[in-house]
Design a protein around this motif. Sequence first.
Motif, PDB file in Angstrom:
ATOM      1  N   ALA A 146      -7.056   2.844 -10.298  1.00 49.17           N
ATOM      2  CA  ALA A 146      -8.246   3.562  -9.689  1.00 49.17           C
ATOM      3  C   ALA A 146      -9.180   3.927 -10.280  1.00 49.17           C
ATOM      4  O   ALA A 146     -10.598   3.936 -10.122  1.00 49.17           O
ATOM      5  CB  ALA A 146      -7.787   4.512  -8.872  1.00 49.17           C
ATOM      6  N   LYS A 199       6.482   9.549  -1.997  1.00 50.57           N
ATOM      7  CA  LYS A 199       5.111  10.001  -2.180  1.00 50.57           C
ATOM      8  C   LYS A 199       4.988  11.275  -1.845  1.00 50.57           C
ATOM      9  O   LYS A 199       4.094  11.917  -2.347  1.00 50.57           O
ATOM     10  CB  LYS A 199       4.312   8.788  -1.957  1.00 50.57           C
ATOM     11  CG  LYS A 199       4.401   7.614  -2.596  1.00 50.57           C
ATOM     12  CD  LYS A 199       3.429   6.326  -1.745  1.00 50.57           C
ATOM     13  CE  LYS A 199       2.037   6.678  -2.399  1.00 50.57           C
ATOM     14  NZ  LYS A 199       1.142   5.579  -1.769  1.00 50.57           N
ATOM     15  N   CYS A 220       3.129   0.245 -11.369  1.00 53.92           N
ATOM     16  CA  CYS A 220       2.364   0.577 -10.325  1.00 53.92           C
ATOM     17  C   CYS A 220       2.990   1.099  -9.210  1.00 53.92           C
ATOM     18  O   CYS A 220       2.230   1.632  -8.211  1.00 53.92           O
ATOM     19  CB  CYS A 220       1.637  -0.981  -9.791  1.00 53.92           C
ATOM     20  SG  CYS A 220       0.860  -1.636 -11.130  1.00 53.92           S
ATOM     21  N   PRO A 251       2.926  12.554   0.972  1.00 53.34           N
ATOM     22  CA  PRO A 251       1.406  12.982   1.172  1.00 53.34           C
ATOM     23  C   PRO A 251       1.676  14.349   1.961  1.00 53.34           C
ATOM     24  O   PRO A 251       2.553  14.592   2.589  1.00 53.34           O
ATOM     25  CB  PRO A 251       0.798  11.894   1.827  1.00 53.34           C
ATOM     26  CG  PRO A 251       1.978  11.223   2.358  1.00 53.34           C
ATOM     27  CD  PRO A 251       3.031  11.364   1.601  1.00 53.34           C
ATOM     28  N   VAL A 278       5.837   3.550  -6.957  1.00 57.73           N
ATOM     29  CA  VAL A 278       6.240   4.677  -6.947  1.00 57.73           C
ATOM     30  C   VAL A 278       7.830   4.611  -6.724  1.00 57.73           C
ATOM     31  O   VAL A 278       8.772   5.303  -7.375  1.00 57.73           O
ATOM     32  CB  VAL A 278       6.093   5.587  -5.870  1.00 57.73           C
ATOM     33  CG1 VAL A 278       4.589   6.206  -6.228  1.00 57.73           C
ATOM     34  CG2 VAL A 278       6.080   5.064  -4.372  1.00 57.73           C
ATOM     35  N   ALA A 333       1.497   3.637  -6.831  1.00 63.80           N
ATOM     36  CA  ALA A 333       1.143   5.028  -7.273  1.00 63.80           C
ATOM     37  C   ALA A 333       0.110   5.460  -6.913  1.00 63.80           C
ATOM     38  O   ALA A 333      -0.717   4.603  -6.762  1.00 63.80           O
ATOM     39  CB  ALA A 333       1.794   4.990  -8.818  1.00 63.80           C
ATOM     40  N   PRO A 334      -0.165   6.864  -7.022  1.00 61.58           N
ATOM     41  CA  PRO A 334      -1.374   7.611  -6.733  1.00 61.58           C
ATOM     42  C   PRO A 334      -2.605   7.041  -7.530  1.00 61.58           C
ATOM     43  O   PRO A 334      -3.742   7.152  -7.182  1.00 61.58           O
ATOM     44  CB  PRO A 334      -1.083   8.929  -6.874  1.00 61.58           C
ATOM     45  CG  PRO A 334       0.347   9.078  -6.648  1.00 61.58           C
ATOM     46  CD  PRO A 334       0.784   7.823  -7.197  1.00 61.58           C
ATOM     47  N   SER A 335      -2.411   6.663  -8.833  1.00 58.53           N
ATOM     48  CA  SER A 335      -3.275   6.143  -9.743  1.00 58.53           C
ATOM     49  C   SER A 335      -3.908   4.655  -9.679  1.00 58.53           C
ATOM     50  O   SER A 335      -4.759   4.256 -10.346  1.00 58.53           O
ATOM     51  CB  SER A 335      -2.884   6.416 -11.159  1.00 58.53           C
ATOM     52  OG  SER A 335      -1.759   5.695 -11.599  1.00 58.53           O
ATOM     53  N   TYR A 336      -3.348   4.141  -8.337  1.00 55.74           N
ATOM     54  CA  TYR A 336      -3.578   2.689  -8.201  1.00 55.74           C
ATOM     55  C   TYR A 336      -4.468   2.679  -6.776  1.00 55.74           C
ATOM     56  O   TYR A 336      -4.034   3.280  -6.004  1.00 55.74           O
ATOM     57  CB  TYR A 336      -2.485   1.751  -8.213  1.00 55.74           C
ATOM     58  CG  TYR A 336      -2.000   1.600  -9.783  1.00 55.74           C
ATOM     59  CD1 TYR A 336      -2.608   0.356 -10.720  1.00 55.74           C
ATOM     60  CD2 TYR A 336      -1.094   2.493 -10.402  1.00 55.74           C
ATOM     61  CE1 TYR A 336      -2.202   0.313 -11.741  1.00 55.74           C
ATOM     62  CE2 TYR A 336      -0.551   2.292 -11.789  1.00 55.74           C
ATOM     63  CZ  TYR A 336      -1.203   1.180 -12.379  1.00 55.74           C
ATOM     64  OH  TYR A 336      -0.845   0.945 -13.809  1.00 55.74           O
ATOM     65  N   LYS A 337      -5.018   1.522  -6.598  1.00 55.23           N
ATOM     66  CA  LYS A 337      -5.581   1.245  -5.285  1.00 55.23           C
ATOM     67  C   LYS A 337      -5.050  -0.177  -4.981  1.00 55.23           C
ATOM     68  O   LYS A 337      -4.698  -1.039  -5.731  1.00 55.23           O
ATOM     69  CB  LYS A 337      -7.192   1.016  -5.383  1.00 55.23           C
ATOM     70  CG  LYS A 337      -7.864   2.608  -5.677  1.00 55.23           C
ATOM     71  CD  LYS A 337      -9.373   2.243  -5.572  1.00 55.23           C
ATOM     72  CE  LYS A 337      -9.953   3.678  -5.500  1.00 55.23           C
ATOM     73  NZ  LYS A 337     -11.306   3.513  -5.474  1.00 55.23           N
ATOM     74  N   ARG A 396       0.827  -1.147  -0.195  1.00 51.90           N
ATOM     75  CA  ARG A 396      -0.048  -0.023  -0.061  1.00 51.90           C
ATOM     76  C   ARG A 396       0.716   1.166  -0.119  1.00 51.90           C
ATOM     77  O   ARG A 396       0.308   2.276  -0.751  1.00 51.90           O
ATOM     78  CB  ARG A 396      -0.948  -0.083   1.269  1.00 51.90           C
ATOM     79  CG  ARG A 396      -1.484   1.158   1.326  1.00 51.90           C
ATOM     80  CD  ARG A 396      -2.693   1.260   0.135  1.00 51.90           C
ATOM     81  NE  ARG A 396      -3.610   2.499   0.322  1.00 51.90           N
ATOM     82  CZ  ARG A 396      -3.165   3.617  -0.214  1.00 51.90           C
ATOM     83  NH1 ARG A 396      -1.866   3.799  -0.731  1.00 51.90           N
ATOM     84  NH2 ARG A 396      -4.006   4.836  -0.202  1.00 51.90           N
TER      85      ARG A 396
END
Length: 295
Positions: free
Chosen positions: A106, A208, A181, A210, A183, A78-82, A74
């Motif tokens: 995502a 990442k 997938c 955040p 980062v 990358a931000p575009s995946y869940k 988790r």
Amino acid sequence: MSQSRAPTSMACPSRDAVEGAVFPGVREERRPPVDERLAPPETGVEYLGGEWFIAAPADEPHATRHSDLTHVVRAHVAPSYKVAVDMLTRTGPKSDFAPDTSVFPADPDPQTGGRRLEELAFEVASEQALSVTSAKARELVRRGVRRVFCLVVKQQRMFEWSRAAEDWVRLPEDAFIEDRCLVTPLPVRALLDAADVDDAVAHALLLKAPAPIKQALTDTRLAGELEGELAQARRAVLTALEVRGLEVPDLVRAEVSRCSDLARLEQWHRRAITATSAIEAVDVGGPMNDTEASG
């Protein structure tokens, strides 16, 4: 999760009943949407090649390794995946089962409007036979999952399914899983050794960045800059007194060293240029500075 046959008292449909009811007259090569259900969600029932079984809850250390694996994965996506845990995936007319951990886009599927197929799938194997995990890997790859991995808990080994070999290939402990997938490459060691989990997660989150981490980094940088300015101001006060040949008592040095108020230090520096003594320049025993007040 480990698999076991369901107790006979459970009213699950037979293979023929499932195929006849859900896909009447449909050829086997038909690919239903990945989120179209054959297995009843939230029941633990899964289907593999038309045979149904129960995905039983896990015991320690299987359960803890599953938790660590998902935690690390988790953090690396990358931000575009869940990332999902035990999410059912329809691999074909006769199979509907849940990989232990899945990584999927995502954005919804533009054709079905539902979720898209996972690109990475991870299995944690302990009590179950590796043949079951291998059968799952074949189904997932056949459906289009790009990469399938298996963590064998008892052996503390990580494997990736090879299309060419039609078998598992062991990944070295010092290897990294690189993928679009992720980062940053995911260290295999972090999936095998609980001691490396937090380090791997921290490294990925720093990359990442955040919002809370960005703020923490900003605060740390600003705090470092302020401490640098304070250190320079303290040196300036003491240097001015020493250059003028004034005796600097220990209590004056201590007062200057613990002062965290830039304005006060600058005032002491100006005084030190003309004062007749260090005591006159520095407010020894005067109003508490910021450090004292906050303590």
